[in-house]
Design a protein around this motif. Structure first.
Motif, PDB file in Angstrom:
ATOM      1  N   VAL A 138      19.647 -16.994  36.848  1.00 43.51           N
ATOM      2  CA  VAL A 138      18.943 -17.652  37.943  1.00 43.51           C
ATOM      3  C   VAL A 138      19.875 -17.916  39.119  1.00 43.51           C
ATOM      4  O   VAL A 138      21.095 -18.047  38.975  1.00 43.51           O
ATOM      5  CB  VAL A 138      18.304 -18.981  37.464  1.00 43.51           C
ATOM      6  N   ASP A 139      19.269 -17.995  40.299  1.00 42.60           N
ATOM      7  CA  ASP A 139      20.002 -18.302  41.524  1.00 42.60           C
ATOM      8  C   ASP A 139      20.370 -19.778  41.582  1.00 42.60           C
ATOM      9  O   ASP A 139      19.787 -20.617  40.898  1.00 42.60           O
ATOM     10  CB  ASP A 139      19.155 -17.948  42.743  1.00 42.60           C
ATOM     11  N   LYS A 140      21.339 -20.054  42.426  1.00 39.98           N
ATOM     12  CA  LYS A 140      21.765 -21.424  42.673  1.00 39.98           C
ATOM     13  C   LYS A 140      22.232 -21.504  44.120  1.00 39.98           C
ATOM     14  O   LYS A 140      22.806 -20.546  44.648  1.00 39.98           O
ATOM     15  CB  LYS A 140      22.892 -21.811  41.713  1.00 39.98           C
ATOM     16  N   ASP A 141      21.965 -22.630  44.791  1.00 38.91           N
ATOM     17  CA  ASP A 141      22.409 -22.776  46.174  1.00 38.91           C
ATOM     18  C   ASP A 141      23.907 -22.520  46.274  1.00 38.91           C
ATOM     19  O   ASP A 141      24.712 -23.157  45.592  1.00 38.91           O
ATOM     20  CB  ASP A 141      22.094 -24.195  46.682  1.00 38.91           C
ATOM     21  N   GLY A 142      24.263 -21.563  47.111  1.00 35.13           N
ATOM     22  CA  GLY A 142      25.661 -21.218  47.299  1.00 35.13           C
ATOM     23  C   GLY A 142      26.193 -20.208  46.303  1.00 35.13           C
ATOM     24  O   GLY A 142      27.309 -19.710  46.458  1.00 35.13           O
ATOM     25  N   GLN A 143      25.423 -19.899  45.277  1.00 38.34           N
ATOM     26  CA  GLN A 143      25.836 -18.932  44.263  1.00 38.34           C
ATOM     27  C   GLN A 143      24.663 -18.002  43.916  1.00 38.34           C
ATOM     28  O   GLN A 143      24.133 -18.019  42.809  1.00 38.34           O
ATOM     29  CB  GLN A 143      26.331 -19.642  42.996  1.00 38.34           C
ATOM     30  N   PRO A 144      24.249 -17.168  44.860  1.00 40.37           N
ATOM     31  CA  PRO A 144      23.091 -16.298  44.620  1.00 40.37           C
ATOM     32  C   PRO A 144      23.465 -15.044  43.837  1.00 40.37           C
ATOM     33  O   PRO A 144      24.594 -14.560  43.906  1.00 40.37           O
ATOM     34  CB  PRO A 144      22.640 -15.946  46.034  1.00 40.37           C
ATOM     35  N   THR A 154      25.134  -9.462  44.430  1.00 40.28           N
ATOM     36  CA  THR A 154      26.384 -10.034  44.902  1.00 40.28           C
ATOM     37  C   THR A 154      27.453  -9.839  43.820  1.00 40.28           C
ATOM     38  O   THR A 154      27.135  -9.471  42.684  1.00 40.28           O
ATOM     39  CB  THR A 154      26.214 -11.531  45.183  1.00 40.28           C
ATOM     40  N   PRO A 155      28.736 -10.066  44.132  1.00 42.81           N
ATOM     41  CA  PRO A 155      29.764  -9.985  43.076  1.00 42.81           C
ATOM     42  C   PRO A 155      29.450 -10.872  41.872  1.00 42.81           C
ATOM     43  O   PRO A 155      29.705 -10.495  40.727  1.00 42.81           O
ATOM     44  CB  PRO A 155      31.030 -10.441  43.807  1.00 42.81           C
ATOM     45  N   LEU A 156      28.869 -12.059  42.142  1.00 40.82           N
ATOM     46  CA  LEU A 156      28.482 -12.937  41.037  1.00 40.82           C
ATOM     47  C   LEU A 156      27.376 -12.292  40.211  1.00 40.82           C
ATOM     48  O   LEU A 156      27.398 -12.341  38.976  1.00 40.82           O
ATOM     49  CB  LEU A 156      28.009 -14.284  41.577  1.00 40.82           C
ATOM     50  N   GLY A 157      26.388 -11.691  40.894  1.00 40.77           N
ATOM     51  CA  GLY A 157      25.306 -11.031  40.180  1.00 40.77           C
ATOM     52  C   GLY A 157      25.814  -9.894  39.305  1.00 40.77           C
ATOM     53  O   GLY A 157      25.377  -9.725  38.160  1.00 40.77           O
ATOM     54  N   LYS A 158      26.761  -9.116  39.831  1.00 41.98           N
ATOM     55  CA  LYS A 158      27.327  -8.015  39.051  1.00 41.98           C
ATOM     56  C   LYS A 158      28.089  -8.544  37.841  1.00 41.98           C
ATOM     57  O   LYS A 158      28.018  -7.964  36.748  1.00 41.98           O
ATOM     58  CB  LYS A 158      28.238  -7.174  39.933  1.00 41.98           C
ATOM     59  N   LYS A 159      28.814  -9.628  38.036  1.00 43.22           N
ATOM     60  CA  LYS A 159      29.577 -10.211  36.934  1.00 43.22           C
ATOM     61  C   LYS A 159      28.655 -10.682  35.817  1.00 43.22           C
ATOM     62  O   LYS A 159      28.899 -10.406  34.631  1.00 43.22           O
ATOM     63  CB  LYS A 159      30.420 -11.380  37.447  1.00 43.22           C
ATOM     64  N   MET A 160      27.582 -11.372  36.174  1.00 43.42           N
ATOM     65  CA  MET A 160      26.684 -11.909  35.157  1.00 43.42           C
ATOM     66  C   MET A 160      25.916 -10.797  34.453  1.00 43.42           C
ATOM     67  O   MET A 160      25.743 -10.815  33.237  1.00 43.42           O
ATOM     68  CB  MET A 160      25.721 -12.917  35.802  1.00 43.42           C
TER      69      MET A 160
END
Length: 261
Positions: A138-144, A154-160
């Protein structure tokens, strides 16, 4: 007449270490013999692989990576002929995940994925439902996971997504991927949340495949726009923007329900 007595003094010399009958030399000799045995064994292995650089490289990799705690290992020899050294990597013993219940799989994946995504637990949800096991990112403010209105992770999305793929790529069950958005609308009617959620689900599929998920494992890739919010009383909540990865169980394919129902 007084009698005289001779006083005899006897000196006893103590022998240290037992002399020729001590045991300390045996320890040194045993160490020497063990070292020589290891040396000649290494020379023997090198002579057997001298004409094959590939086997020598595999043997070097064996000694560099060997661990008593690994489930799989590299075997230096196979067969009883003894005429050559065959270097072969043995497969680790795999758990038959087909026999694991959804609840057991849930616990296994929860522990494994959370260990890879430490600090991101509030953006990870894993649950058992009627159709199998559902993993939600799930998304989070500042961490989409995706930029607002965009479909490239995003890099975070790819990591997860990569962490999830690493944990489920050995699961034999079919996998479904769902994309969900919030209720924010766009001024242009040509590109809506339907297209956006579908594009994000497809982008998630590509990331999973890059991390080891095979196309044969996929049962469905779909977008549901904002029709199934995670936070029902606030359709615009960022947590409604999410990717759901569903591990289907036998007999549950027809029971796959949209997240939140």
């Amino acid at each position: 007449m007084s009698s005289q007595k001779n006083i005899i003094i006897k000196q006893v010399k103590k022998k240290v270490g037992g002399g020729h009958h001590g045991g300390s030399w045996k320890v040194a000799y045993a160490d020497f013999v063990t070292g020589m045995m290891a040396f000649f064994l290494l020379m023997w292995l090198l002579s057997l692989t001298a004409s094959d650089p590939e086997k020598r490289a595999q043997m070097a990799n064996y000694f560099n990576s060997f661990s008593l705690f690994d489930q799989g290992s590299i075997s230096l020899m196979e067969g009883s002929g003894g005429e050559s050294v065959i270097l072969k990597e043995t497969e680790p013993a795999e758990i038959n995940l087909s026999d694991i219940s959804p609840e057991e799989l849930h616990d296994k994946l929860r522990d494994e994925i959370q260990s890879k995504l430490e600090g991101l637990e509030d953006q990870l949800m894993i649950e058992v439902f009627s159709g199998g096991v559902r993993i939600q990112l799930v998304d989070k403010d500042g961490q989409p996971l995706f930029p607002l209105g965009g479909s490239s992770p995003t890099p975070l999305g790819k990591k997860m997504l990569g962490a999830v793929a690493e944990s489920i790529k050995g699961v034999p069950n079919k996998i479904a991927i769902e994309g969900h958005t919030d209720a924010l609308s766009y001024s242009s009617g040509k590109y809506t949340n339907w297209e956006l959620s579908t594009d994000r689900a497809s982008a998630a599929r590509k990331e999973l495949e890059l991390s080891g998920i095979t196309p044969d494992q996929l049962a469905m890739v779909a977008g549901y726009a904002a029709t199934s919010p995670l936070v029902k009383d606030n359709p615009n909540d960022p947590r409604n923007r999410r990717i759901s990865i569903i591990i289907q169980y036998s007999g549950g394919e027809d029971k796959i329900a949209k997240t939140g129902e």
